[in-house]
Write a protein that holds these residues in place. Structure first.
Motif, mmCIF file in Angstrom:
data_model
loop_
_atom_site.group_PDB
_atom_site.id
_atom_site.type_symbol
_atom_site.label_atom_id
_atom_site.label_comp_id
_atom_site.label_asym_id
_atom_site.label_seq_id
_atom_site.Cartn_x
_atom_site.Cartn_y
_atom_site.Cartn_z
ATOM 1 N N ILE A 1 43.709 14.208 7.821
ATOM 2 C CA ILE A 1 43.262 12.967 8.481
ATOM 3 C C ILE A 1 41.760 12.815 8.261
ATOM 4 C CG2 ILE A 1 42.783 12.041 10.788
ATOM 5 C CD1 ILE A 1 45.526 12.827 11.640
ATOM 6 N N PRO A 2 41.238 11.648 7.886
ATOM 7 C CA PRO A 2 41.886 10.351 7.723
ATOM 8 C C PRO A 2 42.241 10.008 6.276
ATOM 9 C CG PRO A 2 39.519 10.053 7.814
ATOM 10 C CD PRO A 2 39.760 11.528 7.842
ATOM 11 N N PHE A 3 42.418 11.020 5.418
ATOM 12 C CA PHE A 3 42.721 10.780 4.003
ATOM 13 C C PHE A 3 44.188 11.105 3.686
ATOM 14 C CE2 PHE A 3 38.325 12.434 4.403
ATOM 15 C CZ PHE A 3 37.648 11.268 4.113
ATOM 16 N N SER A 4 45.062 10.959 4.678
ATOM 17 C CA SER A 4 46.448 11.416 4.517
ATOM 18 C C SER A 4 47.338 10.430 3.786
ATOM 19 C CB SER A 4 47.055 11.701 5.898
ATOM 20 O OG SER A 4 46.274 12.624 6.604
ATOM 21 N N SER A 5 46.925 9.175 3.676
ATOM 22 C CA SER A 5 47.874 8.150 3.226
ATOM 23 C C SER A 5 48.238 8.285 1.753
ATOM 24 C CB SER A 5 47.294 6.761 3.490
ATOM 25 O OG SER A 5 46.034 6.629 2.875
ATOM 26 N N TRP A 6 47.407 8.968 0.939
ATOM 27 C CA TRP A 6 47.730 9.033 -0.480
ATOM 28 C C TRP A 6 48.874 9.990 -0.773
ATOM 29 C CZ3 TRP A 6 47.732 13.459 -3.323
ATOM 30 C CH2 TRP A 6 46.974 14.539 -2.883
ATOM 31 N N LEU A 7 49.132 10.949 0.119
ATOM 32 C CA LEU A 7 50.141 11.971 -0.182
ATOM 33 C C LEU A 7 51.561 11.397 -0.225
ATOM 34 C CD1 LEU A 7 50.246 15.013 -0.808
ATOM 35 C CD2 LEU A 7 50.775 15.388 1.579
ATOM 36 N N SER B 1 30.656 30.973 9.558
ATOM 37 C CA SER B 1 29.278 31.256 9.971
ATOM 38 C C SER B 1 28.574 30.015 10.517
ATOM 39 C CB SER B 1 28.484 31.808 8.784
ATOM 40 O OG SER B 1 28.324 30.812 7.788
ATOM 41 N N THR B 2 29.183 28.846 10.352
ATOM 42 C CA THR B 2 28.614 27.602 10.892
ATOM 43 C C THR B 2 29.446 27.143 12.092
ATOM 44 O OG1 THR B 2 29.919 26.209 9.407
ATOM 45 C CG2 THR B 2 27.783 26.947 8.608
ATOM 46 N N ASP B 3 29.067 25.998 12.646
ATOM 47 C CA ASP B 3 29.777 25.473 13.822
ATOM 48 C C ASP B 3 30.847 24.446 13.441
ATOM 49 O OD1 ASP B 3 28.086 26.964 15.446
ATOM 50 O OD2 ASP B 3 26.566 25.379 15.459
ATOM 51 N N LEU B 4 31.204 24.382 12.158
ATOM 52 C CA LEU B 4 32.114 23.329 11.701
ATOM 53 C C LEU B 4 33.583 23.732 11.786
ATOM 54 C CD1 LEU B 4 30.079 22.269 8.550
ATOM 55 C CD2 LEU B 4 30.280 21.005 10.678
ATOM 56 N N SER B 5 33.855 24.997 12.099
ATOM 57 C CA SER B 5 35.247 25.450 12.094
ATOM 58 C C SER B 5 36.075 24.756 13.181
ATOM 59 C CB SER B 5 35.305 26.968 12.273
ATOM 60 O OG SER B 5 34.653 27.346 13.470
ATOM 61 N N LYS B 6 35.440 24.434 14.320
ATOM 62 C CA LYS B 6 36.195 23.795 15.410
ATOM 63 C C LYS B 6 36.644 22.382 15.017
ATOM 64 C CE LYS B 6 31.736 22.960 17.614
ATOM 65 N NZ LYS B 6 30.866 23.361 18.725
ATOM 66 N N TYR B 7 35.826 21.701 14.190
ATOM 67 C CA TYR B 7 36.231 20.371 13.723
ATOM 68 C C TYR B 7 37.401 20.477 12.738
ATOM 69 C CZ TYR B 7 31.755 19.185 15.790
ATOM 70 O OH TYR B 7 30.711 19.035 16.663
ATOM 71 N N LEU B 8 37.381 21.522 11.923
ATOM 72 C CA LEU B 8 38.492 21.752 11.003
ATOM 73 C C LEU B 8 39.778 22.046 11.767
ATOM 74 C CD1 LEU B 8 39.022 21.909 7.946
ATOM 75 C CD2 LEU B 8 38.630 24.358 8.078
ATOM 76 N N LEU B 9 39.656 22.774 12.883
ATOM 77 C CA LEU B 9 40.816 23.049 13.739
ATOM 78 C C LEU B 9 41.384 21.757 14.304
ATOM 79 C CD1 LEU B 9 42.646 25.028 15.315
ATOM 80 C CD2 LEU B 9 40.856 25.143 17.050
ATOM 81 N N LEU B 10 40.520 20.864 14.759
ATOM 82 C CA LEU B 10 40.967 19.588 15.311
ATOM 83 C C LEU B 10 41.637 18.725 14.245
ATOM 84 C CD1 LEU B 10 41.019 17.521 17.644
ATOM 85 C CD2 LEU B 10 38.768 16.739 16.868
ATOM 86 N N VAL B 11 41.021 18.641 13.065
ATOM 87 C CA VAL B 11 41.578 17.819 11.987
ATOM 88 C C VAL B 11 42.930 18.366 11.536
ATOM 89 C CG1 VAL B 11 41.249 17.207 9.554
ATOM 90 C CG2 VAL B 11 39.382 16.906 11.165
ATOM 91 N N GLY B 12 43.009 19.694 11.362
ATOM 92 C CA GLY B 12 44.278 20.301 10.956
ATOM 93 C C GLY B 12 45.376 20.086 11.988
ATOM 94 N N GLY B 13 45.035 20.252 13.269
ATOM 95 C CA GLY B 13 46.031 20.042 14.328
ATOM 96 C C GLY B 13 46.507 18.602 14.401
ATOM 97 N N MET B 14 45.577 17.641 14.272
ATOM 98 C CA MET B 14 45.971 16.228 14.296
ATOM 99 C C MET B 14 46.843 15.871 13.100
ATOM 100 S SD MET B 14 42.424 14.418 15.519
ATOM 101 C CE MET B 14 43.007 12.781 15.141
ATOM 102 N N THR B 15 46.511 16.411 11.918
ATOM 103 C CA THR B 15 47.336 16.157 10.727
ATOM 104 C C THR B 15 48.736 16.708 10.908
ATOM 105 O OG1 THR B 15 45.334 16.339 9.383
ATOM 106 C CG2 THR B 15 47.429 16.465 8.241
ATOM 107 N N MET B 16 48.811 17.923 11.462
ATOM 108 C CA MET B 16 50.097 18.549 11.723
ATOM 109 C C MET B 16 50.953 17.697 12.654
ATOM 110 S SD MET B 16 50.364 22.602 12.709
ATOM 111 C CE MET B 16 48.857 22.446 13.585
ATOM 112 N N PHE B 17 50.341 17.247 13.728
ATOM 113 C CA PHE B 17 51.063 16.470 14.748
ATOM 114 C C PHE B 17 51.480 15.105 14.204
ATOM 115 C CE2 PHE B 17 51.127 13.566 18.394
ATOM 116 C CZ PHE B 17 52.034 14.212 19.216
#
Length: 576
Positions: free
Chosen positions: A201-207, A243-259
């Motif tokens: 998300i938000p680039f899921s429509s091409w798949l 090592s950065t703070d971006l992993s939590k955003y990846l968790l949110l994006v992955g979970g939303m895509t899954m759902f």
């Protein structure tokens, strides 16, 4: 016909033997903890060296072996599936170039050479999506290539930022970046590139749109090549991301895509799109588990998913082939009687997808869910994982109900048989790995077994969610089919959930069509309008008219001379 068979058979044997040798070599590297760097000096000019670096470790070799094995089975399968195509050789060459681009991406530690494979995947995927030359294929291909180009831009920007470290070889400095500004920018750009390539998300429509490609291409793309490139890149860059703070955003994006994909698959009636949405769900699962700092577990699920997903698409291709190119599951039914072998392969791969005990998907999926239970996750992420797992079993049971039970619902009479031996041979090879591949990989990748201690309720939660989801999916499909058409009573909700939260419309109209229309209007009003009228063309017309007038004055016509003479006399009289 003989030479076409020879090309398919030679390609199959070459890829199959190379794939097996890579898998065994990768297992040897894994057990003995061996890593090889191979540097090939392409050219030396004065003090400048252009060096091609190749990385051979257990991860690259095993993944490369799996890609080659799956592509060999797909090419064997394509001999029957594409036998009516006059351009079969072109198709095989495109598939081979696709696999070659993936090989280049897998074994390259250098960002420049990775970019060659990355862009090669994007270009050849576009050529394969538009292989059936019609308007729908062209639209899907354009959406695919434009979505992937966004990630390519991020990739190029990350290459520019890596100049701060004096090298494009990420292996040498990725562990020492720390939480600096440069490392955060590079991590963000890498996540963005992986999100576009792996259709988060938000680039899921091409798949789902890329399903316009031939089914053997879908089996290859959705199992081990194009969509897994982003996940593989995230596995390689996992130390930097954690090592950065971006992993939590990846968790949110992955979970939303899954759902989102799990919900959308329950409203879909196109056979290939249902399987495409299940791929999207599994990609979200891999991305989210990567954000928790478990790259080996994500890689494990990447490999097992590749096995049963390739088999699932191959079975779908046989069904579509026998259904006279009809992909609507409402026209199917009772296929277990006409296609017993294909139906057994199809159901086995579906059960592996759901995480049925002791099939390939069980070993990775169950372990991922148990690691989620012992991790410090919030309640929303917990719901994303387990509700999405339930949705997977739900749409799988619905798919099996529509395709396998009842009577055949085709309008016309057609011959539905299991007689395509090359397709069946390709599927048999994949079936063996879909059944035993998970246990073999778990023995190799995790030689000391992981002991996850949980209460009985949590230990059986993953299996319970899958069984409950399957029961709900079957019962809802049965009710929806026979009685009241539940989704039609809530058409707005069904349309929203079934259309991937309006993402295809936003992606096509909002991102591509409307900006292009605005660009066309700006082109007509400014570049071809005011700028021309006030600029070059306007100046040209003004000078041309002035020149014509001046020329007419210089011709000494009597009328003009008399007119000016009379005007001069009148002017003199007025003055004096």
């Amino acid at each position: 016909m003989n030479w076409r068979f020879n090309i398919c058979f030679i390609s199959f044997m070459f890829l199959f033997l190379l794939g097996l040798s890579n898998v065994f070599l990768g297992i040897y590297f894994c057990l003995n903890n061996i890593i090889y760097f191979l540097e090939w000096e392409i050219v030396t000019l004065n003090s400048m060296n252009i060096i091609m670096t190749l990385l051979f470790d257990w991860m690259s070799l095993i993944f490369m072996g799996f890609v080659l094995f799956i592509s060999s089975m797909v090419i064997l399968y394509s001999h029957n599936y594409m036998e009516g195509d006059v351009n079969l050789v072109r198709f095989i060459l495109l598939v081979l170039m696709f696999v070659l681009s993936m090989m280049l991406l897998i074994i390259s530690p250098n960002m420049i050479s990775i970019l060659l494979g990355w862009d090669g995947l994007g270009l050849i995927s576009y050529l394969l999506v538009i292989y059936y030359q019609n308007f729908k294929s062209y639209s899907a291909g354009m959406l695919t290539v434009l979505s992937n180009r966004l990630g390519d831009v991020a990739f190029l920007l990350s290459i520019a930022w890596m100049l701060n470290y004096g090298s494009w070889n990420y292996v040498f400095f990725i562990n020492f970046m720390g939480n600096t500004m440069e490392s955060q920018i590079i991590a963000f750009l890498m996540i963005f590139a992986a999100m576009t390539k792996s259709a988060q998300i938000p680039f899921s429509s091409w798949l789902p749109a890329a399903m316009a490609a031939p089914t053997p291409v879908s089996a290859l793309v959705h199992s081990s090549t194009l969509v897994t490139a982003g996940v593989y890149l995230m596995i390689r860059f996992n130390v930097l991301i954690m090592s950065t703070d971006l992993s939590k955003y990846l968790l949110l994006v992955g979970g939303m895509t899954m759902f989102m994909s799990g919900v959308g698959a329950n409203f879909e009636y196109d056979l290939k799109k249902i399987i495409a949405l299940s791929t999207l769900s599994q990609l979200g699962l891999m991305m989210s588990i990567l954000s928790m700092g478990l790259p080996n577990l994500a890689f494990f699920h990447l490999l097992t998913h590749a096995l049963f997903k390739a088999l699932l698409f191959m079975c779908a291709g046989v069904i579509i082939h026998n259904m006279l190119d009809c992909q609507d599951i409402r026209y199917m039914g009772g296929l277990v009687h006409q296609l017993p072998l294909t139906a057994s392969f199809f159901n086995t791969s579906n059960l592996a997808l759901c995480g049925f005990p002791f099939l390939a998907g069980f070993y990775s999926k169950d372990l991922i869910l148990e690691m989620c239970l012992v991790s410090n996750l919030n309640f929303v992420s917990f719901l994303f994982y387990f509700v999405s797992t339930g949705f997977t079993a739900c749409y799988t049971a619905r798919l099996i109900y529509y395709t396998m039970s009842g009577d055949l619902n085709m309008v016309s009479c057609s011959s539905v048989t299991d007689e395509s031996w090359f397709m069946l041979k390709g599927m048999m090879g994949m079936l063996f790995m879909a059944v035993v591949g998970g246990s073999m990989l778990s023995w190799v990748l995790f030689p000391s077994p992981l002991m996850v201690c949980l209460p009985f309720e949590l230990k059986t939660l993953a299996l319970s969610v899958s069984v409950l989801g399957a029961a709900i999916g079957y019962s809802m499909a049965h009710t929806n089919y026979n009685d009241s058409l539940l989704s039609m009573h809530n058409i707005l909700i069904s349309f929203f959930l079934g259309s991937m939260w309006f993402m295809p419309y936003i992606s096509t109209r909002g991102v591509y069509i409307y900006p292009m229309k605005i660009g066309t209007n700006l082109l007509k009003s400014f570049d071809q309008g005011w700028c021309e009228g006030m600029g070059g063309q306007g100046m040209y017309e003004a000078l041309k008219n002035f020149s014509k007038t001046n020329q007419s004055y210089q011709n000494n016509f009597l009328k003009i001379y008399l007119t000016f003479f009379v005007l001069w006399i009148i002017l003199m009289l007025l003055i004096f």
